[in-house]
Design a protein around this motif. Structure first.
Motif, short mmCIF file in Angstrom:
data_model
loop_
_atom_site.label_atom_id
_atom_site.label_comp_id
_atom_site.label_asym_id
_atom_site.label_seq_id
_atom_site.Cartn_x
_atom_site.Cartn_y
_atom_site.Cartn_z
N SER A 145 37.85 36.83 51.11
CA SER A 145 37.38 37.38 49.91
C SER A 145 36.26 38.25 50.35
O SER A 145 35.69 38.66 51.51
CB SER A 145 36.39 36.28 49.30
N ASP A 147 33.19 41.33 48.74
CA ASP A 147 32.36 41.58 47.52
C ASP A 147 31.54 42.82 47.89
O ASP A 147 30.75 42.84 48.94
CB ASP A 147 31.40 40.04 47.21
N TYR A 193 35.01 42.52 43.31
CA TYR A 193 35.10 41.29 44.00
C TYR A 193 36.59 41.09 44.21
O TYR A 193 37.39 41.27 43.15
CB TYR A 193 34.49 40.09 43.29
N ALA A 194 37.20 40.60 45.33
CA ALA A 194 38.57 40.32 45.86
C ALA A 194 38.70 39.20 46.52
O ALA A 194 38.00 38.90 47.34
CB ALA A 194 39.12 41.49 46.22
N LYS A 195 39.64 38.47 46.26
CA LYS A 195 40.31 37.16 47.15
C LYS A 195 41.68 37.52 47.39
O LYS A 195 42.25 38.08 46.73
CB LYS A 195 40.16 35.91 46.75
N ALA A 211 43.78 38.55 43.73
CA ALA A 211 42.80 38.88 42.50
C ALA A 211 41.90 39.56 42.73
O ALA A 211 41.17 39.79 43.76
CB ALA A 211 42.44 37.06 42.30
N ILE A 212 41.48 40.25 41.88
CA ILE A 212 40.49 41.34 41.69
C ILE A 212 39.73 41.16 40.33
O ILE A 212 40.28 41.02 39.40
CB ILE A 212 40.95 42.85 41.80
N GLY A 213 38.53 41.50 40.60
CA GLY A 213 37.62 41.55 39.50
C GLY A 213 36.39 42.29 39.72
O GLY A 213 36.02 42.46 41.04
N SER A 216 33.30 37.21 40.80
CA SER A 216 34.13 36.26 40.79
C SER A 216 34.52 35.66 39.68
O SER A 216 35.11 34.68 40.01
CB SER A 216 33.27 35.41 42.03
N LEU A 219 38.19 37.47 37.38
CA LEU A 219 39.24 37.90 38.36
C LEU A 219 40.45 38.19 37.51
O LEU A 219 40.74 37.28 36.60
CB LEU A 219 39.47 36.84 39.43
N HIS A 220 41.12 39.18 38.11
CA HIS A 220 42.48 39.36 37.44
C HIS A 220 43.65 39.14 38.50
O HIS A 220 43.46 39.64 39.55
CB HIS A 220 42.73 40.82 36.96
N GLU A 221 44.42 38.22 38.31
CA GLU A 221 45.40 37.81 39.18
C GLU A 221 46.48 38.97 39.34
O GLU A 221 47.05 39.34 38.31
CB GLU A 221 46.05 36.29 38.80
#
Length: 249
Positions: A145, A147, A193-195, A211-213, A216, A219-221
Motif C-alpha cells: 500500500s 499513502d 492512497y493506493a493498494k 484500488a485507489i482513493g 483508505s 477506495l475505487h476498485e
C-alpha cells in the motif's frame, strides 16, 4: 508487456531476461563525426537524471530529467542502463515522441563518456530465450500500500496518465483509463492512497494499484471479476482457496 493485463489474469507474469537485446556501444573514436541533429522522428534531449522510474516488477523502464522531461525505454534495458548511468549523471537521449506527448521513447541513451545503450531488435537467426519455468516468479510481488501526496504524474508514450510519483518517491502505476476517471485524485498536489501488488528494491518502491482513493476509506476498485463485481486484492500466486467450514447439524 502490460502489467495491467497480468493483474487481471491473477498475477501470472512472464518477463524477458534483464539485458535481452541491449547493446552497449564504446565511445566514438577520435575524429569521428558528431551525432547528427535529430529530426522530428528522432528528437534529442539531454539533461541531468533526477530519478529512475521503475515498474512494479522492480525494473527500471524510464527516467526523469531535472527539467521534468520523462524518458521511457523497454524494461529489458534496465540492467544495461543502470550499468551505464546513475541519477545525477548527464544523459543524451535520442528516440521518438508522439505528437503532443510529454514522453520521449528512447532508442539510444548516451553518457558523457560517449558510451551508449541502444534498444536493438534480435537478429533473425538469434535463438529464442528459454521459456521460464512455471511459477519461476512466484513470490516476486508482494501486497503493498502507498499513502502520500502526488508529486508528479507519469505518462504512457501516447501521453495518457498511467502512474504517479508520490512525495516519498513511491511509484504507483494504474491503467490509463483509471488515470482519466480519477483525474482529481491523481493530479499533482492531490492526496492519494493506493493498494496493490509490487516490489521494493535498491531503485525504489513501486506497485500496480488494484484500488485507489484519496484515503483508505474511499477506495475505487480498478479491476472487476468476470461476473462484473468489483475485485479486491488478487490472491497471491500460491494462496489456496480454503473450503468453507462445516455447519453444525
Amino acid at each position: 508487456m502490460s502489467v495491467h493485463s497480468r493483474l487481471a489474469a491473477c498475477i501470472v507474469f512472464t518477463t524477458l531476461g534483464p539485458c535481452a537485446f541491449a547493446q552497449l556501444t564504446p565511445p566514438p573514436a577520435l575524429g569521428s563525426p558528431p551525432h547528427a541533429q535529430a529530426g522530428p522522428a528522432a528528437p534529442v534531449v539531454s539533461g541531468r537524471i533526477q530519478r529512475w522510474l521503475i515498474n512494479p516488477n522492480g525494473e527500471v523502464d524510464g527516467l526523469l530529467l531535472a527539467d521534468g522531461t520523462q524518458v521511457s525505454f523497454p524494461p529489458h534495458l534496465s540492467a544495461a542502463v543502470q550499468q551505464l548511468l546513475k541519477p545525477g549523471d548527464t544523459v543524451q537521449v535520442s528516440g521518438r515522441r508522439a505528437a503532443n506527448a510529454p514522453v520521449v521513447r528512447a532508442a539510444t541513451l548516451t553518457a558523457d563518456s560517449g558510451r551508449s545503450v541502444s534498444d536493438q531488435p534480435p537478429a533473425p537467426d538469434a535463438p529464442s530465450p528459454p521459456p521460464r519455468e512455471p511459477g519461476a516468479l512466484t513470490g516476486a510481488l508482494t501486497a503493498m500500500s502507498a499513502d502520500g501526496q502526488v508529486a508528479r504524474e507519469i505518462y504512457t508514450d501516447r501521453g495518457d496518465v498511467n502512474g504517479v510519483v508520490l512525495d516519498d518517491g513511491t511509484i504507483v502505476r494504474f491503467p490509463p483509463q483509471a488515470g482519466a476517471q480519477l483525474a482529481m485524485i491523481v493530479q499533482p498536489g492531490g492526496k492519494l492512497y493506493a493498494k496493490g501488488w509490487g516490489s521494493s528494491s535498491a531503485s525504489g518502491n513501486a506497485l500496480e494499484a488494484t484500488a485507489i482513493g484519496s484515503t483508505s476509506d474511499d477506495l475505487h476498485e480498478l479491476f472487476a471479476r468476470p461476473n462484473g463485481e468489483q475485485a479486491g486484492l488478487p490472491r497471491g500466486p500460491r494462496e489456496e482457496r480454503l473450503a468453507p467450514a462445516p455447519t453444525a447439524p
